[in-house]
Scaffold this motif. Sequence first.
Motif, PDB file in Angstrom:
ATOM      1  N   LEU A  38      -4.223 -18.018 -39.602  1.00 28.88           N
ATOM      2  CA  LEU A  38      -3.646 -17.312 -38.394  1.00 28.88           C
ATOM      3  C   LEU A  38      -2.888 -18.245 -37.519  1.00 28.88           C
ATOM      4  O   LEU A  38      -3.273 -19.244 -37.156  1.00 28.88           O
ATOM      5  N   ILE A  78      -3.085 -16.650 -30.254  1.00 24.93           N
ATOM      6  CA  ILE A  78      -2.745 -16.233 -31.472  1.00 24.93           C
ATOM      7  C   ILE A  78      -1.434 -15.341 -31.383  1.00 24.93           C
ATOM      8  O   ILE A  78      -1.207 -14.859 -30.520  1.00 24.93           O
ATOM      9  N   VAL A 132       1.412 -12.856 -32.259  1.00 21.78           N
ATOM     10  CA  VAL A 132       1.546 -11.542 -32.691  1.00 21.78           C
ATOM     11  C   VAL A 132       2.716 -10.832 -32.796  1.00 21.78           C
ATOM     12  O   VAL A 132       3.648 -11.356 -31.980  1.00 21.78           O
ATOM     13  N   THR A 158      -0.930  -9.926 -36.627  1.00 18.37           N
ATOM     14  CA  THR A 158      -1.043 -11.266 -36.665  1.00 18.37           C
ATOM     15  C   THR A 158      -0.183 -11.690 -38.098  1.00 18.37           C
ATOM     16  O   THR A 158       0.205 -10.851 -38.387  1.00 18.37           O
ATOM     17  N   VAL A 198      -4.416 -13.713 -26.714  1.00 13.10           N
ATOM     18  CA  VAL A 198      -3.117 -13.588 -27.206  1.00 13.10           C
ATOM     19  C   VAL A 198      -2.265 -13.947 -25.812  1.00 13.10           C
ATOM     20  O   VAL A 198      -1.296 -14.473 -25.944  1.00 13.10           O
TER      21      VAL A 198
END
Lengths: 282, 478
Positions: free
Chosen positions: B413, B421, B423, B429, B441
């Motif tokens: 990831l 994270i 995206v 992702t 996020v």
Amino acid sequence: MGYLIVKKVDLAPTIKKFEIQAPLIAKKGKPGQFVILRIDEKGERIPLALMDTSPEKGTITIAALEAGKTTKKLNSLKEGDYIANVAGPLGKPAEIAYYGKVACVGGGVGIACIYPEVKAFKKAGNYVVSILGARNKDALILKKEIAEFSDEIYVATYDGSEGFHGFVHLLLKKLIEEGKHFDLVLAVGSIPMMKSVAETTRPYKIKTIASLNPIMIDGTGMCGCCRVEVGGETKFACVDGPEFDAHLVDFDLLMTRNRRYIEEERIALEEYKKVCGCKEGC
Amino acid sequence: MAKIREKKVPMPEQSAEERIKNVKEVPLGYTPEMAIEEAKRCLQCKPREGKEFPPCVEGCPVNVPIPQFILAIREGRFDDAIKIIKERNSLPATTGRVCPWENHCEKACTLGKRQGYEPVAIGWLERFAADYERAKGFAIPPKPQPNGKKVAIIGSGPAGLTAAADLAKKGYDVTVFEALHEAGGVLVYGIPEFRLPKEIVKAEIEYVKSLGVKILTDVVIGKTITVDELLEEFDAIFIATGAGLPNFMNIPGENLNGIYSANEFLTRLNLMRAYEFPKYDTPIKVGERVAVIGGGNVAMDCARWARRLGKEVYIVYRRTGAEMPARKEEIERAKEEGVHFMFLTAPTRYIGDEKGWVKQMECIKFELGEPDASGRRRPVPIKGSEFIMDIDTVIVAIGQSPNPLVPQTTPKLKTTKWGTIEVDEELRTSVERIWAGGGIVRGDSTIILAMGDGRKAALSIDKYLSGQDRSWKFKAEG
Ligand SMILES: Cc1cc2nc3c(=O)[nH]c(=O)nc-3n(C[C@H](O)[C@H](O)[C@H](O)COP(=O)(O)OP(=O)(O)OC[C@H]3O[C@@H](n4cnc5c(N)ncnc54)[C@H](O)[C@@H]3O)c2cc1C
Ligand SMILES: Cc1cc2nc3c(=O)[nH]c(=O)nc-3n(C[C@H](O)[C@H](O)[C@H](O)COP(=O)(O)OP(=O)(O)OC[C@H]3O[C@@H](n4cnc5c(N)ncnc54)[C@H](O)[C@@H]3O)c2cc1C
Ligand code: FES
């Protein structure tokens, strides 16, 4: 609903061992890791080391020493009872590898914590010397089980009722002074015990690992309740530990921090005694 | 038509003297008469030229059909009102209490743009409809035909619950995994009882479950089960693990006894109910003079909790009141409740007593300099302005970072340098079949933005799993 206690064994008058149905944790748990459990709706969350896991049976084994309300209440549970919540495995697994000669030092209920590591170190090809400390002969636990996986085993009791008379770090010191060589020392027990072991091995520069036991809540790095200082840096023991280089740990801080709720712990125990219903009055 | 009232129909509330002696909610809710009266203020706007929705609905991250539900209230059709809201929002009793409407629907309200007029009390009306339904008992919605596809949701905060509800309504087999023993995320462990009663959160979660969603507590993804294992068993995963890692300032003495992170302080009180110790086992220890470091909503929550424990409370903030990120309403309430504010001030170190408890705090004064990246004037420390303040409890509320557990145990990831994270615009992702949204996020976020993410992810997951759009064009930089 919750997690079924399938087996309960008395290890010592105040130490009970529980085998608990928890298939997901049983599949994943490694030596050095722990679980956090909550007995019931009103309970607090307490950490306990994983003593054993059986992926086949879907069970985990823990051992608890009666320290205060929650552990007393836990130890009063019976086979067939349920524990509301058990989460884990938490923390980093122990770094099990071939080191050569490994001393596993366990004090009190800490003996239950070293048990899976003794097994794992042995399996990794190490020469394992287990050194067990207890208040007295009756409080000594798991000697037979640990002997099975140890190349040598030694016992120290405070009152001299078995083995070496005195503290376990003094026994370790004696062994080192007698010429025993260790590549790694693991210490799990009370904070003063772990601190003393660290001070014992420091002059000999033997790599020493301690498993720290700060007060915890979530066990996932969310609250910072479990902060410890290692090498001058703040760490969250539940995610960065619980095992750390014992020569870098600030044990005095850990001791001070673990006394934060001493007054409340006393109140909780008093209140519990009124309702616990045991004959001895706890 | 009668003249529209300029101000909102006021909502009755507990007085400041009264409420600091209990943990009950401050605003008490509308009666049906009050709600109908307030609903009459709505102008029933239509979508503007080229827009899909009227302004208020455009302003709502989950696009609740606001004029329609308000019309239903005005006409006394309260059951319809809640049905309309729940088409788009599965947690209306929550957002009807703690959503920052002033930045969303009420900011966009046409009436509110008129000279001298307040916007329609959309949030309060939403709360009214949700409370009406809860008092009556939920209508269990009809179960859709199962489509045989399985979705795993990690984290049961507003982002996870919203995605779960939306997907379940479409016939997906949804399982939510939650690390703690109770579902709800910040709604249960962070936001105080007196702003969002836990009974209400429980009821909202029961509703989500009634849609067929399974919630498994005590499961720490990354530890109990890995993301890779979930990928084997589920067709899609939505990561909604929030921003739950407390920040500290790393100044001397911060590990003294009596110094809490906001998360620890709030978790002890909210999730573990330490205010009812010893009936509940988890204790909390708070001295007499409490310093709360920070100026956001979390700081206000801590300060107001400490007032309810009967303590003298100081908010210590390094900028001025004008720059405080907390909602105006929360700042006002904190002031009414007797919280003291110390602006342009920050701690530099803590001083302990012989037993290791914090007893004093050294602070430094600031002045405002040039504007910084955020457009706010940067606080500059004034040399030699250090002073010592007696304090016996400190709560550090200077923000949270994304929880690293899942990214750390799922190296594929991609994350940013802030640990969030990465995206794309549909919350996909860098790993196919994994979506992420909410705090993990965005870093610091709000409930409604997290819910908006949950809704967006659910739409994208549905598009993907139903085969409408199987593309996966993750465009991470570098
Ligand atoms: C990672 C980890 C693993 C642990 N593994 C085990 C184990 O395998 N078996 C076991 O019996 N215990 C273990 N402990 C300690 C156990 O969690 C505590 O004994 C327990 O929380 C005490 O709860 P209580 O309510 O019974 O006692 P309390 O009333 O809370 O405390 C009673 C006494 O215990 C001390 N104490 C309180 N909390 C802790 C704590 N977290 N650690 C140590 N002492 C504490 C207090 O200072 C007090 O003197 C572990 C702790 C950690 C952090
Ligand atoms: C004290 C406080 C007050 C606030 N007040 C407001 C307010 O008034 N209005 C507003 O709009 N916003 C408010 N916010 C912000 C808002 O609560 C958050 O933005 C929102 O909750 C984010 O939602 P989320 O679903 O992304 O994450 P969260 O609500 O943080 O939920 C994440 C969940 O995931 C779980 N989790 C984490 N890691 C794992 C794992 N590895 N495995 C399984 N589960 C995991 C966590 O335990 C948690 O339950 C407040 C925040 C705080 C802390
Ligand atoms: S126990 Fe909460 S962060 Fe470690």
